[in-house]
Design an enzyme around this catalytic site. Structure first.
Site, PDB file in Angstrom:
ATOM      1  N   GLU A 106      -1.016  -8.457  -9.637  1.00 43.78           N
ATOM      2  CA  GLU A 106      -0.563  -9.067  -8.386  1.00 43.78           C
ATOM      3  C   GLU A 106      -0.588  -8.052  -7.256  1.00 43.78           C
ATOM      4  OE1 GLU A 106       2.882 -11.505  -8.904  1.00 43.78           O
ATOM      5  OE2 GLU A 106       3.642 -11.064  -6.905  1.00 43.78           O
ATOM      6  N   ASP A 108       0.924  -7.894  -3.223  1.00 42.36           N
ATOM      7  CA  ASP A 108       1.911  -8.615  -2.414  1.00 42.36           C
ATOM      8  C   ASP A 108       2.009  -8.150  -0.982  1.00 42.36           C
ATOM      9  OD1 ASP A 108       2.758  -9.944  -4.700  1.00 42.36           O
ATOM     10  OD2 ASP A 108       4.536  -8.722  -4.999  1.00 42.36           O
ATOM     11  N   GLU A 110       5.145  -9.363   1.439  1.00 46.23           N
ATOM     12  CA  GLU A 110       6.347 -10.170   1.597  1.00 46.23           C
ATOM     13  C   GLU A 110       7.027  -9.754   2.897  1.00 46.23           C
ATOM     14  OE1 GLU A 110       8.334 -11.322  -2.472  1.00 46.23           O
ATOM     15  OE2 GLU A 110       8.062  -9.153  -2.406  1.00 46.23           O
TER      16      GLU A 110
END
Length: 287
Positions: A106, A108, A110
């Site tokens: 993953e 990311d 955010e």
């Protein structure tokens, strides 16, 4: 993250002609009706403007999210986002690229909400084989709620690069051979985005809670562009020749990266001596 969880037109990935016929390749995207599925939120995700804009909203009952129809093994993914304005404390908006399963990979972005007048925190992380904990956090040099800005992920066999408006903010290199630390290189990923309630930790470690009287909290997305290898054959994707496949930072880009990290980075897991009392993780020490 895993949860119950300038504008750029990228070119189409070019794979060997036979592989193109067999597996196809992802095209440059641009219409949310064609390119994504709204996967949760019970109507809180809305596609507007004939497919040009997608809004995600959060209220006390639920957030919302979408995912790309295609999945990719290596590629470049761009999204223009205008974040929740005003007092967004406790909310998180995301743009991330995960595989599936407990041993997932993953990458990311955010965006952690804030009380009015306080800056957003841009939280980044890289997971490999289910292991994350590689956080770097930044402030931005602009107000990310006032207009759309472009957030980009480049993922190839040697580098993961994160950009904001074309400026690199993070580089994560493949150092698996030298350190034994796994690098994302064999699991296909989809592009996801969401807006959700994380008041237990998002703003000042959870000390500032969500003011639900201000709901719904709305983030807007547009300009989704994806170029990547859509084959499920890792060996085939490793032979892709899209520009993103060989992308790395030249001297000018490295200078820009260092400028961002000197002036706008507020947390780097590699420098967290309280958390890593016996020394930084092995990928941090390798040049």
């Amino acid at each position: 993250m895993m949860m119950a969880s300038g504008p750029r037109r990228t070119v189409v990935c070019c794979v060997l002609p036979l592989l193109l016929l067999l597996a196809g390749a992802a095209r440059a995207a641009g219409n949310f009706y064609q390119d994504v599925d709204i996967t949760w939120g019970d109507g809180r995700g809305k596609i507007l403007g004939g497919g040009d804009v997608l809004t995600l909203s959060l209220d006390r009952a639920s957030g919302s999210g979408f995912q790309s129809k295609n999945q990719y093994l290596y590629g470049r993914f761009d999204m223009q986002i205008k974040l929740v304005p005003g007092d967004s404390a406790g909310t998180v908006a995301t743009f991330y690229v995960p595989s599936q399963g407990s041993a997932h990979d993953e990458i990311d972005f955010e965006f952690l909400g804030n009380a009015s007048g306080q800056p957003y925190t841009v939280h980044t992380n890289v997971y490999s084989q289910g292991k994350g904990g590689r956080e770097q956090q930044f402030r931005m040099w602009f107000d990310p709620t006032a207009d759309f800005h472009t957030y980009s992920v480049v993922w190839n066999p040697t580098h993961i690069l994160l950009y904001v408006d074309g400026t690199p903010i993070r580089e994560h290199r493949n150092r698996e051979a030298a350190t034994g630390v796994a690098y994302p290189r064999s699991q296909a990923m989809r592009v996801y985005a969401s807006v959700w309630d994380a008041e237990e930790w998002a703003t000042q470690g959870g000390r500032v809670k969500t003011d639900w009287s201000r709901a719904p909290f709305v983030a807007s997305y547009k300009g989704f562009a994806a170029s990547g290898c859509a084959s499920q054959d890792a060996a085939a994707c490793a032979r892709s020749n899209g520009a993103w496949m060989y992308q790395e930072l030249d001297a000018t880009a490295l200078d820009r990266l260092q400028w961002v990290q000197k002036n706008y980075m507020i947390y780097n897991y590699c420098a967290d001596t309280w958390r890593f009392k016996d020394g930084a993780p092995p990928e941090c020490a390798t040049k």
